[in-house]
Design an enzyme around this catalytic site. Structure first.
Site, short mmCIF file in Angstrom:
data_model
loop_
_atom_site.label_atom_id
_atom_site.label_comp_id
_atom_site.label_asym_id
_atom_site.label_seq_id
_atom_site.Cartn_x
_atom_site.Cartn_y
_atom_site.Cartn_z
N LYS A 1 0.84 -1.20 0.00
CA LYS A 1 0.00 0.00 0.00
C LYS A 1 0.87 1.25 0.00
O LYS A 1 0.60 2.20 -0.72
CB LYS A 1 -0.94 0.01 1.21
CG LYS A 1 -1.87 -1.21 1.25
CD LYS A 1 -2.95 -1.07 2.31
CE LYS A 1 -2.41 -1.02 3.74
NZ LYS A 1 -1.69 -2.24 4.16
N ARG B 1 -9.71 -0.17 9.34
CA ARG B 1 -9.08 -1.45 9.68
C ARG B 1 -10.04 -2.41 10.35
O ARG B 1 -9.68 -3.54 10.65
CB ARG B 1 -7.89 -1.21 10.62
CG ARG B 1 -6.73 -0.63 9.89
CD ARG B 1 -5.46 -0.84 10.65
NE ARG B 1 -4.34 -0.31 9.88
CZ ARG B 1 -3.09 -0.35 10.29
NH1 ARG B 1 -2.80 -0.87 11.45
NH2 ARG B 1 -2.15 0.14 9.52
N ARG C 1 12.25 -4.37 4.32
CA ARG C 1 11.60 -3.07 4.21
C ARG C 1 12.38 -1.98 4.96
O ARG C 1 12.86 -2.20 6.06
CB ARG C 1 10.20 -3.17 4.79
CG ARG C 1 9.38 -1.97 4.46
CD ARG C 1 7.98 -2.37 4.22
NE ARG C 1 7.22 -2.00 5.41
CZ ARG C 1 5.92 -1.68 5.34
NH1 ARG C 1 5.28 -1.72 4.20
NH2 ARG C 1 5.31 -1.33 6.42
N ARG D 1 11.60 0.16 10.65
CA ARG D 1 10.61 0.59 11.63
C ARG D 1 10.32 -0.50 12.63
O ARG D 1 10.36 -1.68 12.31
CB ARG D 1 9.31 0.95 10.91
CG ARG D 1 9.06 2.42 10.82
CD ARG D 1 7.92 2.69 9.88
NE ARG D 1 6.81 1.78 10.11
CZ ARG D 1 5.78 1.64 9.28
NH1 ARG D 1 5.76 2.34 8.17
NH2 ARG D 1 4.81 0.82 9.53
N ARG E 1 0.84 -8.34 13.80
CA ARG E 1 0.01 -7.48 12.93
C ARG E 1 -0.77 -8.32 11.93
O ARG E 1 -1.91 -8.00 11.60
CB ARG E 1 0.90 -6.48 12.19
CG ARG E 1 1.40 -5.37 13.10
CD ARG E 1 2.44 -4.54 12.39
NE ARG E 1 1.84 -3.60 11.44
CZ ARG E 1 2.48 -3.11 10.38
NH1 ARG E 1 3.71 -3.50 10.10
NH2 ARG E 1 1.89 -2.25 9.60
#
Ligand SMILES: [Zn+2]
Length: 211
Positions: A13, A88, A123, A156, A167
């Site tokens: 996203k 969400r 990432r 992160r 998550r």
């Protein structure tokens, strides 16, 4: 154009959001970034948000909807928006519908958990502007440096392995039902996100042109 980007954490996203926003000529509203900025500000709200999200948990629906509603009131959203990271939960989706009416399009980036876990390890996020990169799929021009603003790229806390698993579990339990919610509205467009970035981008733009 009232558009929503849906997909598991790591589905792309962030990678595709800006191009999509440019294509549909609406601002991209990344709730993840708004939440991170709120936490950074050190305000009372920020402190609460920090506690909620410490282990990859979600911020309560009412609190998220409140900050999203504030953002959507800004003049740049007058002709529409692209929401990334919201809603969400089905409750949030219902609240959004009350707030702005029907959504015109939901772009669902589909990808398996295995692929996500593989990807998240690579990432990198800009510590300044929040742009995301990937060491193999979407590398910055200069290693460790953001293409957009020259900021330092970091891993992160959200992308640490235990946080990713947590998550994903929350995503399956709470966010996947949101896809069905929008399917019942007939606005879901699905793209296979387990492909090379340029191929995903091509498929997204083709899918959006169909509407
Ligand atoms: Zn940057």
């Amino acid at each position: 154009m009232k558009m929503i980007l849906l997909g598991a954490p790591g589905a792309g996203k962030g990678t595709h959001g800006e191009a999509i926003a440019e294509f549909v000529k609406a601002p991209i509203i990344g709730t993840g970034q708004i939440i991170r900025d709120t936490i950074k500000s050190g305000s009372e709200t920020g402190k609460r948000f920090k506690e909620y999200t410490a282990n990859g948990g979600l911020i309560p629906d009412e609190e998220v909807v409140k900050i999203v509603a504030e953002r959507l009131k800004q003049p740049d959203c007058a002709n529409g928006f692209v929401l990334d990271g919201f809603p969400r939960t089905v409750v949030q989706a219902e609240m959004l519908e009350q707030l702005v009416g029907a959504v015109s399009e939901v772009l669902y980036l589909k990808i398996s958990d295995e692929e996500i876990i593989k990807r998240m390890g690579g990432r990198r996020t800009c510590s300044k502007c929040g742009a995301t990169f990937h060491v193999t799929h979407h590398p910055p021009k200069v290693e460790g440096i953001c293409d957009r603003c020259g900021g330092e790229l970091i891993i992160r806390e959200d992308d640490a392995p235990e946080t990713v698993l947590n998550r994903l579990a929350i995503y399956h339990e709470q966010t996947e039902p949101v896809i069905d919610f929008y399917r019942s509205r007939g606005v879901v467009v699905e793209v296979n996100s387990a492909q090379e970035v340029h191929k995903v981008r091509k498929d997204i733009l083709a899918a959006l042109r169909l509407h």
